[in-house]
Design a protein around this motif. Structure first.
Motif, PDB file in Angstrom:
ATOM      1  N   SER A  78     -16.271  -1.819  75.961  1.00 58.72           N
ATOM      2  CA  SER A  78     -17.660  -1.526  76.167  1.00 58.72           C
ATOM      3  C   SER A  78     -18.496  -0.907  75.295  1.00 58.72           C
ATOM      4  N   ILE A  79     -19.614  -1.285  74.996  1.00 60.16           N
ATOM      5  CA  ILE A  79     -20.603  -0.775  74.197  1.00 60.16           C
ATOM      6  C   ILE A  79     -22.067  -1.011  74.752  1.00 60.16           C
ATOM      7  N   PRO A 133     -25.438   7.398  67.364  1.00 62.05           N
ATOM      8  CA  PRO A 133     -24.149   6.873  67.275  1.00 62.05           C
ATOM      9  C   PRO A 133     -23.972   5.751  68.122  1.00 62.05           C
ATOM     10  N   ILE A 134     -23.226   4.729  67.384  1.00 59.65           N
ATOM     11  CA  ILE A 134     -22.844   3.456  68.124  1.00 59.65           C
ATOM     12  C   ILE A 134     -21.534   3.752  68.626  1.00 59.65           C
ATOM     13  N   THR A 135     -21.381   3.586  70.077  1.00 58.62           N
ATOM     14  CA  THR A 135     -20.109   4.012  70.515  1.00 58.62           C
ATOM     15  C   THR A 135     -19.530   2.827  71.123  1.00 58.62           C
ATOM     16  N   GLU A 158     -27.754   3.563  57.370  1.00 58.12           N
ATOM     17  CA  GLU A 158     -26.993   4.851  57.491  1.00 58.12           C
ATOM     18  C   GLU A 158     -26.696   4.742  58.883  1.00 58.12           C
ATOM     19  N   VAL A 159     -25.664   5.026  59.324  1.00 54.17           N
ATOM     20  CA  VAL A 159     -25.111   4.924  60.609  1.00 54.17           C
ATOM     21  C   VAL A 159     -23.802   5.659  61.127  1.00 54.17           C
ATOM     22  N   SER A 160     -23.720   5.934  62.292  1.00 53.44           N
ATOM     23  CA  SER A 160     -22.432   6.547  62.973  1.00 53.44           C
ATOM     24  C   SER A 160     -21.882   5.617  63.841  1.00 53.44           C
ATOM     25  N   VAL A 161     -20.559   5.294  63.569  1.00 56.00           N
ATOM     26  CA  VAL A 161     -19.897   4.573  64.563  1.00 56.00           C
ATOM     27  C   VAL A 161     -18.788   5.410  65.164  1.00 56.00           C
ATOM     28  N   VAL A 162     -18.578   5.328  66.691  1.00 54.62           N
ATOM     29  CA  VAL A 162     -17.409   6.073  67.342  1.00 54.62           C
ATOM     30  C   VAL A 162     -16.660   4.879  67.990  1.00 54.62           C
TER      31      VAL A 162
END
Ligand SMILES: Nc1ncnc2c1ncn2[C@@H]1O[C@H](COP(=O)(O)OP(=O)(O)OP(=O)(O)O)[C@@H](O)[C@H]1O
Ligand SMILES: [Mg+2]
Lengths: 400, 251
Positions: A78-79, A133-135, A158-162
Motif C-alpha cells: 500500500s502506498i 515522507p513516502i510511506t 531530497e526525499v524520505s522513504v519509509v
C-alpha cells in the motif's frame, strides 16, 4: 560512553549470557570486499551455518529462502498517491539486474532477485525536493514471497522513504539504493512483522559524489530477521549515517550485518545500532564491518553497537571489524558494549519507590531515546516509543 | 510521628556452601526525629540489616518482624516499602546507565507521592537541594551514578533523601570515603532534612567523626549479627578509644 579510536569497549560484557566479543568477522588475510557478488545462484552454495557470514545466523529457519524455486505468494503493497517527481514502475528481471547498483552478496538475496518476477523501482527525478515522507507498507499474508526493489534518487533530489513490513511471510529481498550526485535520501525500514515471520534482506546502497544517505532500520517483530546492509561510498564527499534499533524477545532471532565501504577520499560514515533483549531465548547478532581502502584518504568513520540485556538467558553477539588500508585518515573508531540491566539496578530503582515495570521502562526508554531522535521522520519517531513500551508490556506478561 | 520496630530479626543468605545466618535476633526501635548510630566491626551484619529492611531479594528473613507504624514491612515489595516511607542510602550506590538523574528523581518522586510533582516548584527544589549539597547542576543530566566519584555518589544519595522525604532513613556508611569538607556538606544535608521533616535516622558508621556533626540520640554496638550493647553518645567515644575487642572476645 566515550570510546576513542580503535578500541572495543567490553567493559559491560560481564554476564555470561551477555556476550560480546571482538573477533574479526573476516579472516585476517582476506578483505571484506573480496566476498562474492553475483546474480548467478551457483556462486552461492546453500549455507550450512559454518560460513563466515552465516555463522551467527538462524540458518535452519532461513532454509526455505535458499531454495531455487519460484514461489506463489507476494507482499501486498500500500502506498499513498505519489507526489510529482516520484514514480513507481515495474521492471523486468533482466532490466532490474542492469539497474541494480551491485549484484547480490549471498544466496538468499540472489534467490530473491531471481524469483521476484521482476523488480519494482521507486524513482525520484533529479532536483525533486519531496517534503512529505513516502510511506510504503508491505503486508504478508503468511505465504512465501520474494522481492527485488530499486530505489533510485536522482541528482540533487531530497526525499524520505519509509518502508514498513507487517503481517507475516517467509520473505527474502534484494534492495538496491542508488543515491545520485548531491542527493539526500532518508530511508527507514521498519520490521513490525507478526511473531512467525522469517525475513532475510540485503540492502546495497551506492552513494555518488556528495550524496547523503541516512538509513534507519527498526526491527521489532518476526521470528527471524536477518538484514545485511552495505553502503558503498563511491563518490568523493559522500556521507552515510546508519542507525538501527532492535528489540528481541523470547524466540526471536534478529541479525544485522553492516558493511561500510570507503572507496574514495573524503567520505564520512557513522553506524549506530542499539538493541534490547528480553526473554530466555532472545537472540541478536550485530556484525559491523568497515573498510577504508587505500584510495580513501581523509575518511572519517565511527561505528557503535550497544546491547541491553534485560533478562537472563538472552544472548547478544556484537562483532565490530575495521580494516584500514591507508594511514591518511581523519578518524576511525568503533565501540561495542553489551550491558545487563541487573538485579542490583532493579533494586536501586525500586528502593526509590519505582515499580518493576516502570523501572524497566525507564532504563529502556533512556537507552533508546537519543537513537529514536535520529530517525528524522516525526511520524515514525512518535510511534516507536509506543511500540517499545508495548514490547516491554509483553515481557511483563511473559513474566507472570 | 512514625516508628520503625524491628523485633528478633533473623536473616540468612544463600552461599555456595549452604545457608549462612547473618542476623541473629536484632531488636531495635526508631522513632521520628531520633538518630540511632550503629557501629560495629566489618562483616558484623550492618549492611545486611539495612538491606533486609529495604527488601533486597538476596536476603531471606527466617524469623522476626519489622513494622512501620504497625504495618508489616516484610510483607511489602521493595517499592511499597519506599512508598511507605523507608529510604536506604546505600553503602555502594548502583550505576544505572541510560537514565538521567533528573528523570530518575522525577520518576521516583512521582512514584512515592502517587502524583507528578508540580513542575515549577520541583525544578526549584531540585536546584536548591543540589546547590546545598554542592552538586553542580550538570549532574542532573548525567546518568544515575555513572562515573560519579565515591563522594558524589554519597551526595546524590542524600539529595534523594532530601527530595523524597522519607519517614525513616537508613544511611549505610554515608560518611565512608568522604573528605572533611564533603563530610560536613553531607552531614549538614542530613541535619537539614531532619529539621525540616523530623525523619528518623539509622546511621551506620565506622567512625565517630560524623557523630561530631550529627548528634546521635542512641548508639548501638553491632557485633556478630546482633546488638551487643547500647547507650548514649558517650558510648561512641568509648568505642573510638577502645575498639570492639571487648565485645569480640566475649563473643
Ligand atoms: N552472598 C553472601 N555469601 C556469603 N556471605 C555473605 C553474603 N552476603 C553477605 N555475606 C556475609 O555476611 C556478613 C555480613 O555482611 P555485611 O555486609 O552485612 O557486613 P557489614 O557489617 O555491613 O560490614 P562492613 O562494615 O564491611 O560494611 C559478612 O561476613 C559477609 O561476608
Ligand atoms: Mg556494610
Amino acid at each position: 560512553m566515550t570510546t576513542t579510536d580503535l578500541t572495543t569497549d567490553h567493559s559491560r560484557a560481564t554476564a555470561d549470557e551477555a556476550h560480546s566479543h571482538g573477533l574479526a568477522s573476516t579472516p585476517p588475510n582476506s578483505s571484506r570486499a573480496d566476498r562474492d557478488k553475483s546474480f548467478d545462484l551457483d556462486v552461492f552454495p546453500v549455507p550450512s551455518g559454518r560460513e563466515e557470514q552465516w555463522r551467527f545466523s538462524a540458518v535452519r529457519d532461513l532454509a526455505p529462502l535458499f531454495v531455487d524455486q519460484p514461489v506463489e505468494g507476494s507482499l501486498a503493497w500500500s502506498i499513498d498517491a505519489l507526489p510529482a517527481g516520484v514514480r513507481l514502475t515495474e521492471v523486468s528481471v533482466a532490466d532490474a539486474r542492469e539497474r541494480s547498483v551491485s549484484a547480490p552478496g549471498d544466496r538468499a538475496s540472489a534467490i530473491a532477485a531471481a524469483h521476484s518476477g521482476g523488480a519494482r523501482a521507486l524513482t525520484v527525478a533529479p532536483g525533486s525536493v519531496i517534503e512529505k515522507p513516502i510511506t510504503i507498507t508491505m503486508h504478508g499474508d503468511g505465504s512465501e514471497a520474494r522481492g527485488h526493489l530499486l530505489v533510485e534518487i536522482g541528482a540533487n533530489a531530497e526525499v524520505s522513504v519509509v518502508i514498513e513490513r507487517t503481517g507475516s511471510a517467509t520473505y527474502s529481498e534484494f534492495i538496491s539504493v542508488d543515491v545520485g550526485q548531491n542527493a539526500g535520501l532518508n530511508l527507514v525500514l521498519l520490521q513490525t512483522w507478526e511473531d512467525d515471520a522469517v525475513h532475510s534482506g540485503e540492502v546495497h546502497a551506492k552513494l555518488s559524489r556528495d550524496a547523503r544517505l541516512r538509513g534507519s532500520v527498526v526491527t521489532l517483530g518476526g521470528k527471524v530477521v536477518r538484514l545485511n546492509t552495505t553502503a558503498s561510498l563511491s563518490g568523493v564527499g559522500s556521507s552515510v549515517d546508519l542507525f538501527g534499533l532492535y528489540f528481541a524477545d523470547s524466540g526471536q532471532h534478529q541479525e544485522h550485518q553492516l558493511f561500510v565501504d570507503h572507496m574514495v577520499p573524503n567520505c564520512r560514515s557513522r553506524v549506530t545500532y542499539k538493541g534490547a533483549l528480553a526473554g530466555a531465548s532472545a537472540r541478536t547478532v550485530w556484525i559491523g564491518d568497515v573498510l577504508i581502502r587505500k584510495e580513501a584518504e581523509g575518511t572519517d568513520t565511527y561505528e557503535l553497537n550497544r546491547n541491553l540485556v534485560l533478562t537472563d538467558g538472552a544472548r547478544a553477539d556484537s562483532v565490530p571489524n575495521l580494516e584500514i588500508e591507508t594511514g591518511l585518515i581523519d578518524g576511525a573508531g568503533h565501540a561495542s558494549a553489551t550491558g545487563r540491566f541487573d538485579e542490583e539496578q532493579m533494586f536501586y530503582l525500586r528502593s526509590r519507590g519505582i515499580s518493576e515495570s516502570e523501572a524497566r521502562k525507564l532504563v529502556v526508554r533512556g537507552f533508546f531515546a537519543d537513537l529514536i531522535q535520529e530517525i528524522g521522520v516525526p511520524e515514525v519517531e512518535k510511534g516507536l516509543m509506543n511500540a517499545i513500551e508495548l514490547e516491554l508490556d509483553m515481557v511483563e506478561a511473559d513474566d507472570e | 510521628m512514625s516508628t520503625l520496630v524491628i523485633t528478633d530479626l533473623h536473616v540468612s543468605v544463600e552461599t555456595p556452601e549452604g545457608t549462612k545466618e547473618i542476623l541473629r535476633g536484632v531488636d531495635l526501635t526508631i522513632d521520628s526525629g531520633h538518630v540511632h548510630a550503629i557501629m560495629g566491626p566489618n562483616g558484623s551484619g550492618k549492611s545486611t540489616l539495612a538491606y533486609s529492611i529495604a527488601g533486597h531479594p538476596k536476603y531471606t528473613i527466617t524469623s522476626g518482624t519489622v513494622t512501620l507504624d504497625g504495618e508489616d514491612v516484610l510483607e511489602m515489595s521493595v517499592d511499597e516499602r519506599a512508598k511507605a516511607g523507608i529510604f536506604l542510602a546505600m553503602q555502594y550506590p548502583v550505576e544505572v546507565p541510560g537514565v538521567s538523574v533528573s528523570n530518575f528523581l522525577r520518576t521516583a518522586k512521582t512514584a512515592i507521592d502517587g502524583e507528578a510533582p508540580k513542575l515549577r516548584t520541583w525544578v526549584k527544589d531540585v536546584k536548591s537541594s543540589m546547590a546545598d549539597l554542592r552538586m553542580d547542576s550538570s549532574f542532573a543530566e548525567r546518568n544515575v551514578n555513572e562515573g560519579f566519584s565515591g563522594g558524589e555518589k554519597k551526595r546524590h544519595e542524600i539529595l534523594q533523601m532530601e527530595l523524597l522525604q522519607p519517614k525513616i532513613a537508613i544511611l549505610d556508611e554515608t560518611d565512608s570515603g568522604l573528605d572533611v569538607d564533603a563530610l560536613r556538606i553531607v552531614s549538614e544535608g542530613v541535619n537539614r532534612v531532619k529539621d525540616k521533616t523530623n525523619v528518623g535516622v539509622l546511621l551506620i558508621t565506622h567512625y565517630t567523626r560524623i557523630l561530631n556533626y550529627i548528634t546521635p540520640d542512641f548508639v548501638h554496638v553491632f557485633v556478630d549479627g546482633r546488638v551487643a550493647e547500647q547507650g548514649g553518645p558517650e558510648l561512641a567515644e568509648r568505642l573510638e578509644a577502645e575498639g570492639y575487642d571487648r565485645y569480640l572476645t566475649k563473643a
